[in-house]
Scaffold this active site. Structure first.
Site, PDB file in Angstrom:
ATOM      1  N   TYR A 294       0.853  -1.184   0.000  1.00 21.77           N
ATOM      2  CA  TYR A 294       0.000   0.000   0.000  1.00 21.77           C
ATOM      3  C   TYR A 294       0.885   1.229   0.000  1.00 21.77           C
ATOM      4  O   TYR A 294       1.844   1.312   0.765  1.00 21.77           O
ATOM      5  CB  TYR A 294      -0.888  -0.014   1.248  1.00 21.77           C
ATOM      6  CG  TYR A 294      -1.759   1.217   1.397  1.00 21.77           C
ATOM      7  CD1 TYR A 294      -2.823   1.452   0.521  1.00 21.77           C
ATOM      8  CD2 TYR A 294      -1.541   2.136   2.420  1.00 21.77           C
ATOM      9  CE1 TYR A 294      -3.633   2.571   0.661  1.00 21.77           C
ATOM     10  CE2 TYR A 294      -2.352   3.259   2.572  1.00 21.77           C
ATOM     11  CZ  TYR A 294      -3.393   3.469   1.691  1.00 21.77           C
ATOM     12  OH  TYR A 294      -4.190   4.582   1.842  1.00 21.77           O
TER      13      TYR A 294
ATOM     14  N   ASP B 105       9.273   2.845  -0.221  1.00 15.19           N
ATOM     15  CA  ASP B 105       8.224   3.470   0.574  1.00 15.19           C
ATOM     16  C   ASP B 105       8.451   3.035   2.018  1.00 15.19           C
ATOM     17  O   ASP B 105       8.031   1.960   2.427  1.00 15.19           O
ATOM     18  CB  ASP B 105       6.845   3.041   0.067  1.00 15.19           C
ATOM     19  CG  ASP B 105       5.725   3.677   0.879  1.00 15.19           C
ATOM     20  OD1 ASP B 105       6.019   4.327   1.908  1.00 15.19           O
ATOM     21  OD2 ASP B 105       4.554   3.524   0.479  1.00 15.19           O
TER      22      ASP B 105
ATOM     23  N   LYS C  75       4.479   8.750   8.875  1.00 15.99           N
ATOM     24  CA  LYS C  75       4.165   8.162  10.180  1.00 15.99           C
ATOM     25  C   LYS C  75       5.120   8.632  11.296  1.00 15.99           C
ATOM     26  O   LYS C  75       4.951   9.727  11.796  1.00 15.99           O
ATOM     27  CB  LYS C  75       4.069   6.645  10.053  1.00 15.99           C
ATOM     28  CG  LYS C  75       2.912   6.302   9.078  1.00 15.99           C
ATOM     29  CD  LYS C  75       2.368   4.909   9.122  1.00 15.99           C
ATOM     30  CE  LYS C  75       1.040   4.850   8.368  1.00 15.99           C
ATOM     31  NZ  LYS C  75       1.050   4.122   7.122  1.00 15.99           N
TER      32      LYS C  75
HETATM   33  C1  LIG Z   1       0.415   4.651   5.748  1.00 20.83           C
HETATM   34  C2  LIG Z   1       1.153   4.415   4.515  1.00 20.83           C
HETATM   35  C3  LIG Z   1       1.094   5.290   3.430  1.00 20.83           C
HETATM   36  C4  LIG Z   1       0.117   6.424   3.360  1.00 20.83           C
HETATM   37  O1  LIG Z   1       0.357   7.388   4.324  1.00 20.83           O
HETATM   38  P1  LIG Z   1      -0.840   8.375   4.731  1.00 20.83           P
HETATM   39  O2  LIG Z   1      -0.190   9.337   5.654  1.00 20.83           O
HETATM   40  O3  LIG Z   1      -1.897   7.521   5.358  1.00 20.83           O
HETATM   41  O4  LIG Z   1      -1.316   9.014   3.470  1.00 20.83           O
HETATM   42  C5  LIG Z   1       1.930   5.063   2.362  1.00 20.83           C
HETATM   43  N1  LIG Z   1       2.779   4.028   2.351  1.00 20.83           N
HETATM   44  C6  LIG Z   1       2.863   3.162   3.368  1.00 20.83           C
HETATM   45  C7  LIG Z   1       3.848   2.048   3.315  1.00 20.83           C
HETATM   46  C8  LIG Z   1       2.033   3.320   4.474  1.00 20.83           C
HETATM   47  O5  LIG Z   1       2.072   2.412   5.459  1.00 20.83           O
END
Ligand SMILES: *Cc1c(COP(=O)(O)O)cnc(C)c1O
Length: 428
Positions: free
Chosen positions: A144, A239, A267
């Site tokens: 994701y 990511d 995060k």
């Molecule tokens: C949470 C998450 C996102 C998206 O971040 P948001 O702040 O919710 O838009 C993107 N990549 C990864 C791996 C994530 O866990």
């Protein structure tokens, strides 16, 4: 156990907010029941509006590696807030945070701050496309990267599948630019490159997957991605929105010794406030406006409060021994859970790396999304509610990571294992 107030609030929320929540997973659709409305949190605990207390393993889905309402983060926030919350003009804190990130994550020479992980991945991909002058992006089934159109795609059936949108509202044409490979399967990536190599701008990957449950990379997976992308002039984007500052201060890339071209962070970077970033090699980042032609902007980007929370968090995480302690706690939880599974002869596998962990019921090995999807979701829902009843707040969905924080004590973990044991005894 009264759930009166949560129920009332949920009904009220449903009238004005779609599904009653501002992010779907909060509605507990995967486990059923009425979501708890939270009144406050302190350290490892949260308390809901009906005054029930839980040990929290959601940690706001990752940011709260220090636990709730950390004192020094709050102190910084108070200090900064007194002087105003946003200016739409540069502030010194942004430089400090950028310098700290570049020092901790050496593949990042320059970065830009944004407000969400979604923005970070979306912007990194725009940049990769501009830099390579190509359009296609390879992602992995089950990874994701936020809800931006082109990334909201998983595998259809078969190999080398052209992406189909996961959601209505995404034009086919956008999804078609997304190619989907299988996590931990280098062959699936090679096939895509064989066919589309010259038009692939970037490969984006969660180096340790957290969004199909925790799935660590197989030994040569990441180094193979590095090799394949380099030989095709394609950018490799890590990511690390979850893994950044979660596994080590330098993220998964430090742990596995791989240097991506671009990295997305979020995060933990914001210490519980809305903040994320993308960064990488100078020559790529300098394509961004106003230095270069690639447009990207944000009214609240680099917000002073979020930056202060991020700086305070990184500074606490830089203390000696934090990640060793997190590993120790993660291991304690995993070992305890595995003992319980053996004792009650429940079949499940636990994937864990450091302080992120997922239990997959009814399966033996989980190395990719297809294997994750085979897990017993009904049993997971019973597990979730069984734990909740005993004061443990686990992620309300089977394909998520449970996070251990610095604030979890060994006593918290022992209580959690005891709750698991009690629940398991009732299951068998
Ligand atoms: C949470 C998450 C996102 C998206 O971040 P948001 O702040 O919710 O838009 C993107 N990549 C990864 C791996 C994530 O866990």
């Amino acid at each position: 156990m009264s759930t009166r107030k949560s129920t009332q609030l949920y009904r009220r929320a449903l009238k004005k907010i779609p599904g009653g929540v501002n992010s779907p997973v909060r509605a507990w659709k995967a486990v059923g029941g009425i979501p708890k409305f939270i009144r406050r949190g302190k350290g490892s605990h949260i308390i809901d509006v009906d005054k029930k207390k839980y040990i929290d393993f959601v940690a706001s889905w990752g940011p709260l590696i220090l636990g709730h309402a950390n004192r020094s983060v709050l102190r910084q926030l108070e200090q900064v807030a007194k002087n105003g919350t946003t200016f739409g003009a540069p502030t010194e804190g942004e430089i400090k945070l950028a310098e700290a990130v570049c020092r901790l994550v050496p593949s990042i020479q320059k970065l830009r701050l944004v407000s969400s992980g979604t923005e970070a991945t979306m912007s990194a991909i725009r940049l990769a496309r501009a830099y390579t002058n190509r359009t296609k992006v390879v992602k992995f089934d089950g990874c994701y990267h936020g809800h931006t159109d082109g990334l909201l795609v998983k595998a259809g059936s078969g190999v080398a599948t052209l992406g189909l949108p996961d959601s209505p509202g995404i034009p086919r044409g956008f999804a078609r630019e997304t190619l989907v490979a299988t996590f931990n399967d280098v062959g699936s990536v090679e096939k895509l490159f064989y066919r589309y190599g010259k038009s692939i701008a970037a490969v984006i990957v969660e180096p340790v997957c957290g969004n199909m449950g925790v799935i660590p990379p197989a030994p040569i997976f990441l180094s193979s991605l590095r090799k394949i992308t380099r030989s095709h002039g394609t950018l490799l984007i890590f990511d690390e929105v979850i893994t950044g500052f979660r596994l080590t201060l330098g993220g998964a890339q430090q742990l596995y010794g791989i240097k991506p071209d671009l990295t997305c962070l979020g995060k933990i970077l914001g210490g519980g406030l809305p903040l994320a970033a993308f960064g990488g090699q100078r020559k790529i980042m300098d394509l961004l406006a106003p230095e270069g032609p690639v447009y990207q902007a944000g009214t609240l980007s680099g917000n002073p409060l979020a930056v202060a929370a991020g700086l305070a968090t990184l500074s606490l995480l830089s203390r000696q021994g934090i990640y060793k302690a997190l590993e120790g706690r993660g291991k304690r939880l995993q070992d305890g859970f595995e003992d319980v599974l053996r004792k009650h002869r429940i079949s499940a596998t636990i994937n864990r790396i450091g302080s992120m962990m997922t239990i997959f019921f009814g399966v033996e090995k989980v190395r990719n999304a297809a294997e994750a999807r085979k897990c017993d979701r009904k049993l997971f829902a019973r597990f979730f509610h069984g734990m909740l009843k005993r004061g443990i707040y686990m992620p309300p969905a089977p394909f998520e990571a449970a996070f251990v924080s610095v604030a979890h004590t060994m006593a918290d973990l022992d209580r959690t294992i005891a709750a698991f044991d009690q629940w398991a005894a009732g299951e068998t």
